[in-house]
Each structure stands twice: as C-alpha cells, then as structure tokens.
Scaffold this active site. Structure first.
Site, PDB file in Angstrom:
ATOM      1  N   HIS A  53      11.770 -39.058   7.472  1.00 56.01           N
ATOM      2  CA  HIS A  53      11.787 -38.264   6.226  1.00 56.01           C
ATOM      3  C   HIS A  53      11.337 -36.817   6.456  1.00 56.01           C
ATOM      4  O   HIS A  53      11.314 -36.030   5.506  1.00 56.01           O
ATOM      5  CB  HIS A  53      10.894 -38.898   5.169  1.00 56.01           C
ATOM      6  CG  HIS A  53      11.294 -40.292   4.775  1.00 56.01           C
ATOM      7  ND1 HIS A  53      12.581 -40.618   4.410  1.00 56.01           N
ATOM      8  CD2 HIS A  53      10.568 -41.439   4.705  1.00 56.01           C
ATOM      9  CE1 HIS A  53      12.627 -41.909   4.133  1.00 56.01           C
ATOM     10  NE2 HIS A  53      11.433 -42.430   4.301  1.00 56.01           N
ATOM     11  N   ALA A  54      10.978 -36.477   7.671  1.00 55.65           N
ATOM     12  CA  ALA A  54      10.522 -35.114   7.963  1.00 55.65           C
ATOM     13  C   ALA A  54      11.711 -34.191   8.201  1.00 55.65           C
ATOM     14  O   ALA A  54      12.585 -34.483   9.016  1.00 55.65           O
ATOM     15  CB  ALA A  54       9.606 -35.118   9.180  1.00 55.65           C
TER      16      ALA A  54
END
Length: 234
Positions: A53-54
């Site tokens: 999710h980064a």
C-alpha cells in the site's frame, strides 16, 4: 499511515525505534532476498515485507516503505536487472496492492497479478483498469471460488509474460477465514493449498523468486507463514 491516532503523541525516538526501524529491517529483508535470488537463481523468503500500500510519495494501510519497489530499483542500480527485464508481482494478500500497482502502472517492465477483496480497503481502482489480471472477489469468498480463480487465471498470467527475470509473491495470510481485516472465508487448508499452487508453479518456471509475508491478523497466521517457509526449503 498506521491508523493509530495516539501514536501522534509519542516522541519521534520511540516511533523510530519501535515502528520505523523494524519496518526498515523488513524492507531491507526484501532487498537482500531479491539480491540473493538474482545472484543465485533461487527462491528466497523474507519473514516480513510485502508493503504493497506504500506509494512513492506517501504511505497507506500500515505500509510506510514500498519494499518491493525499492528492491527492484536497487537490483537495477547494481546491474542485476536491466530496465526492460520483466518483473512479476503475484499479490495474493486480501487487499488490493494499490501502492505497488500505481508504481507498476508507470513501469512497462513490471506485470501485476492481484486477487483481492474489493469490498474492503482500498476497494476497486478509481480509474479504469486495463489489466485483466486485477481480479476482485466479494467478501466471504471461500475455498472453492478462490482456488478456482487462482488455478484458472494464474497460468494465463504467467503465460502472458515473456521470459520474466524476477518474481515476487506477496503471500498475505489475511485471506484466512476469521481475519477481520481481510474478510474472506478461505480455510486454513485452503491457504496452504494456495501457497502450494503458487510455490510449485514458481519452482516449475525456475525464475528467481522472492516471497514476502504481507498481511495476516489472526492467531493462526504465524503457522501459515511457517508452512510457507517449509514449502520453500523442500
């Protein structure tokens, strides 16, 4: 990023020591695993990582550092990969890898296969997706449907990528029934079967591979991670 409001009250030194530093170690684990896999042509497992999710410019969803993207950039900088060498991401965490997918969308050398519960964070992409291998499932999807989708679609995906040089497997155990963040209904044996299918396939195509453990929020997750490790070293 970590969705824990009281963390804002903690001193920077505490946050760095107990949150950021462990995540940096996990990120370094993915980088080292990637380097070792490429140097030796083998499958390597990092007992952590999978921070999908980064984004390049910010973190989300408990993910601060984009470890797989860092590992790819490092491998290119060191000459283990050329810019045009194909890299595969097989993302079977319960959540869509929105951060890594956004990075891959701007990199023609990276191909993504992602099965996810679209009814939990981060949901479906906001824009039209032309990748046929971004595969949404409904919440509470169980073994039969999940494994059938995997068996039907993963071979098509791998066949569609010509001569990959590196494969990542984001092996999240949050697809397990009872995981409140994943909200799928795959049994314990179903998760093991998923991993067996993927790991056997990776061994069959004989491409350097890196496994990251990604998400898993039940008391059974550590046992499933141990099973993954056992499959790798067989």
């Amino acid at each position: 990023i970590i969705e824990v409001p009281f963390a804002k009250l903690l001193p920077n030194k505490i946050l760095d020591k107990y949150l950021l530093e462990p995540m940096r170690y996990a990120c370094e684990g993915t980088r080292l695993a990637t380097e070792y896999a490429l140097e030796n042509g083998v499958m390597v497992m990092n007992m952590g990582g999978g921070y999908h999710h980064a984004f390049p410019e910010h973190g989300e969803g408990f993910c601060i550092y984009a470890d797989a993207a860092v590992a790819i950039a490092d491998a290119r900088n060191k000459g283990y990969l050329d810019e045009n060498d194909k890299v595969i991401m097989i993302d079977l965490d319960a959540h869509r890898g929105n951060g890594f997918n956004s990075i891959a969308a701007n990199d023609d050398a990276i191909e993504v296969f992602d099965i996810f519960n679209f009814q939990v964070y981060p949901g479906m992409p906001g824009e039209n997706v032309d990748n046929p291998f971004v595969l949404p499932l409904k919440r509470q999807t169980g073994d039969e449907v999940y494994l059938q989708v995997l068996m039907d679609e993963l071979p098509k995906f791998t066949d569609s990528v010509t001569q990959p040089k590196l494969v990542f497997y984001n092996a999240g155990t949050d697809i397990l029934a009872g995981d409140r963040l994943g909200d799928l209904d795959v049994s314990y044996q179903g998760v093991i079967e998923r991993d067996r299918l993927v790991i056997d396939m990776l061994k069959g195509i004989d491409v350097p591979s890196v496994i990251m453990t990604s998400g898993g929020y039940t008391k059974e997750s550590y046992k499933l991670v141990a099973n993954q490790a056992a499959m790798v070293i067989k």
